[in-house]
Design a protein around this motif. Structure first.
Motif, mmCIF file in Angstrom:
data_model
loop_
_atom_site.group_PDB
_atom_site.id
_atom_site.type_symbol
_atom_site.label_atom_id
_atom_site.label_comp_id
_atom_site.label_asym_id
_atom_site.label_seq_id
_atom_site.Cartn_x
_atom_site.Cartn_y
_atom_site.Cartn_z
ATOM 1 N N LEU A 6 0.674 -1.284 -0.101
ATOM 2 C CA LEU A 6 0.077 -0.084 0.185
ATOM 3 C C LEU A 6 0.817 1.143 -0.049
ATOM 4 C CD1 LEU A 6 -2.965 0.386 -0.338
ATOM 5 C CD2 LEU A 6 -3.054 0.588 2.362
ATOM 6 N N HIS A 7 1.947 1.411 0.879
ATOM 7 C CA HIS A 7 2.814 2.482 0.826
ATOM 8 C C HIS A 7 3.319 2.755 -0.681
ATOM 9 C CE1 HIS A 7 2.957 3.400 4.987
ATOM 10 N NE2 HIS A 7 3.128 2.135 5.161
ATOM 11 N N GLU A 8 3.859 1.844 -1.392
ATOM 12 C CA GLU A 8 4.344 1.990 -2.579
ATOM 13 C C GLU A 8 3.408 2.573 -3.619
ATOM 14 O OE1 GLU A 8 6.549 -0.332 -6.287
ATOM 15 O OE2 GLU A 8 6.879 -1.067 -4.219
ATOM 16 N N LEU A 9 1.974 1.675 -3.525
ATOM 17 C CA LEU A 9 0.874 2.150 -4.426
ATOM 18 C C LEU A 9 0.574 3.721 -4.146
ATOM 19 C CD1 LEU A 9 -1.259 -0.931 -4.573
ATOM 20 C CD2 LEU A 9 0.142 0.135 -6.513
ATOM 21 N N PHE A 10 0.391 3.992 -2.775
ATOM 22 C CA PHE A 10 0.146 5.396 -2.472
ATOM 23 C C PHE A 10 0.882 6.468 -2.921
ATOM 24 C CE2 PHE A 10 0.501 8.863 0.440
ATOM 25 C CZ PHE A 10 -0.894 9.388 0.337
ATOM 26 N N TRP A 11 2.255 6.291 -3.003
ATOM 27 C CA TRP A 11 3.450 7.105 -3.259
ATOM 28 C C TRP A 11 3.468 7.275 -5.000
ATOM 29 C CZ3 TRP A 11 3.695 10.797 -0.299
ATOM 30 C CH2 TRP A 11 3.797 10.371 1.161
ATOM 31 N N LYS A 12 3.276 6.079 -5.553
ATOM 32 C CA LYS A 12 2.924 6.344 -6.941
ATOM 33 C C LYS A 12 1.794 6.933 -7.307
ATOM 34 C CE LYS A 12 5.451 2.145 -8.450
ATOM 35 N NZ LYS A 12 5.244 0.618 -8.737
ATOM 36 N N ALA A 13 0.564 6.946 -6.854
ATOM 37 C CA ALA A 13 -0.320 7.410 -7.220
ATOM 38 C C ALA A 13 -0.509 8.864 -6.962
ATOM 39 C CB ALA A 13 -1.803 6.903 -6.277
ATOM 40 N N THR A 14 0.304 9.432 -5.793
ATOM 41 C CA THR A 14 0.186 10.903 -5.608
ATOM 42 C C THR A 14 1.173 11.860 -6.750
ATOM 43 O OG1 THR A 14 1.880 10.670 -3.952
ATOM 44 C CG2 THR A 14 -0.431 10.594 -3.232
ATOM 45 N N ASN A 39 -7.935 -1.620 -10.051
ATOM 46 C CA ASN A 39 -6.874 -2.186 -9.010
ATOM 47 C C ASN A 39 -5.749 -0.759 -8.999
ATOM 48 O OD1 ASN A 39 -6.050 -3.378 -6.736
ATOM 49 N ND2 ASN A 39 -4.447 -4.616 -7.971
ATOM 50 N N ARG A 40 -6.554 0.249 -9.348
ATOM 51 C CA ARG A 40 -5.554 1.369 -9.288
ATOM 52 C C ARG A 40 -6.258 2.473 -8.187
ATOM 53 N NH1 ARG A 40 -6.042 0.928 -15.283
ATOM 54 N NH2 ARG A 40 -8.021 2.379 -15.010
ATOM 55 N N PRO A 41 -5.285 2.615 -6.948
ATOM 56 C CA PRO A 41 -5.773 3.539 -6.100
ATOM 57 C C PRO A 41 -5.715 4.926 -6.648
ATOM 58 C CG PRO A 41 -3.578 2.718 -5.408
ATOM 59 C CD PRO A 41 -4.082 1.989 -6.703
ATOM 60 N N ILE A 42 -6.556 5.755 -5.813
ATOM 61 C CA ILE A 42 -6.660 7.384 -5.988
ATOM 62 C C ILE A 42 -5.909 7.940 -4.946
ATOM 63 C CG2 ILE A 42 -8.023 9.223 -6.690
ATOM 64 C CD1 ILE A 42 -8.441 7.031 -8.807
ATOM 65 N N GLY A 43 -4.897 8.732 -5.235
ATOM 66 C CA GLY A 43 -4.474 9.756 -4.446
ATOM 67 C C GLY A 43 -5.159 10.880 -4.047
ATOM 68 N N VAL A 44 -5.305 11.287 -3.031
ATOM 69 C CA VAL A 44 -6.471 12.588 -2.540
ATOM 70 C C VAL A 44 -5.594 13.374 -1.655
ATOM 71 C CG1 VAL A 44 -8.424 13.353 -1.483
ATOM 72 C CG2 VAL A 44 -8.307 11.227 -2.839
ATOM 73 N N LEU A 57 -4.254 11.333 1.059
ATOM 74 C CA LEU A 57 -4.897 10.028 1.348
ATOM 75 C C LEU A 57 -4.720 9.116 0.211
ATOM 76 C CD1 LEU A 57 -8.048 11.389 2.745
ATOM 77 C CD2 LEU A 57 -6.201 10.772 4.142
ATOM 78 N N ALA A 58 -5.062 7.820 0.197
ATOM 79 C CA ALA A 58 -5.289 6.843 -0.872
ATOM 80 C C ALA A 58 -6.624 6.407 -0.720
ATOM 81 C CB ALA A 58 -4.117 5.864 -0.944
ATOM 82 N N ILE A 59 -7.394 6.408 -1.758
ATOM 83 C CA ILE A 59 -8.692 5.483 -1.754
ATOM 84 C C ILE A 59 -8.252 4.364 -2.304
ATOM 85 C CG2 ILE A 59 -11.034 5.411 -2.721
ATOM 86 C CD1 ILE A 59 -11.217 8.611 -2.419
ATOM 87 N N VAL A 60 -8.587 3.235 -1.798
ATOM 88 C CA VAL A 60 -8.028 1.967 -2.311
ATOM 89 C C VAL A 60 -9.159 0.735 -2.451
ATOM 90 C CG1 VAL A 60 -5.851 2.246 -1.236
ATOM 91 C CG2 VAL A 60 -7.495 0.985 -0.034
ATOM 92 N N GLY A 61 -10.356 1.221 -2.285
ATOM 93 C CA GLY A 61 -11.541 0.172 -2.338
ATOM 94 C C GLY A 61 -12.646 0.832 -2.058
ATOM 95 N N TYR A 62 -13.861 0.218 -2.239
ATOM 96 C CA TYR A 62 -15.112 0.657 -1.408
ATOM 97 C C TYR A 62 -16.135 -0.590 -1.360
ATOM 98 C CZ TYR A 62 -16.433 -0.420 -6.470
ATOM 99 O OH TYR A 62 -16.803 -1.150 -7.526
ATOM 100 N N LEU A 63 -16.954 -0.130 -0.491
ATOM 101 C CA LEU A 63 -18.347 -1.098 -0.067
ATOM 102 C C LEU A 63 -19.442 -0.658 -0.579
ATOM 103 C CD1 LEU A 63 -17.274 -1.931 3.758
ATOM 104 C CD2 LEU A 63 -16.940 -3.377 1.836
ATOM 105 N N ASP A 64 -20.318 -1.450 -0.990
ATOM 106 C CA ASP A 64 -21.737 -1.058 -1.421
ATOM 107 C C ASP A 64 -22.471 -1.360 -0.319
ATOM 108 O OD1 ASP A 64 -21.362 0.000 -3.759
ATOM 109 O OD2 ASP A 64 -21.034 -1.987 -4.759
#
Length: 108
Positions: A6-14, A39-44, A57-64
């Motif tokens: 998650l840390h690596e994905l977060f920093w790439k996303a930002t 499977n692409r997190p959103i940096g916010v 922040l990173a948005i990494v998923g959601y719940l319906d």
């Protein structure tokens, strides 16, 4: 660590600028869901009202949930490495009371 990648994905996303989230437009939320489903997190970027400071922040998923409600899985690197499930409006207009979602960043 509970989410080792998650840390690596977060920093790439930002690193890649996206569009600002200043709307209630359903198509904006649909694009957000499409990125997460791929499977692409959103940096916010969160700006703190009345200050020059910001936070990411990173948005990494959601719940319906029931009756069409949805909560987004939000990773806050300043936290304890946990995921919080928050509404779109809470993230957009009142993150931790004073935060406003000003910019988005996505993996390209």
């Amino acid at each position: 660590e509970k989410y080792p990648e998650l840390h690596e994905l977060f920093w790439k996303a930002t690193k890649s600028a996206g569009e600002a989230k200043k709307t209630n437009d359903v198509t904006v939320a649909d694009r957000l869901l499409s990125e997460i489903d791929a499977n692409r997190p959103i940096g916010v970027r969160i700006s703190w009202r009345g200050t020059p400071f910001a936070h990411f922040l990173a948005i990494v998923g959601y719940l319906d949930l029931d009756r069409g409600a949805r909560k987004f899985a939000v990773y806050d690197p300043a936290g304890e490495g946990s995921i919080d499930y928050l509404t779109y409006d809470y993230i957009r207009l009142g993150y931790k009371t004073k935060g406003i979602w000003t910019d988005s960043y996505k993996l390209t």
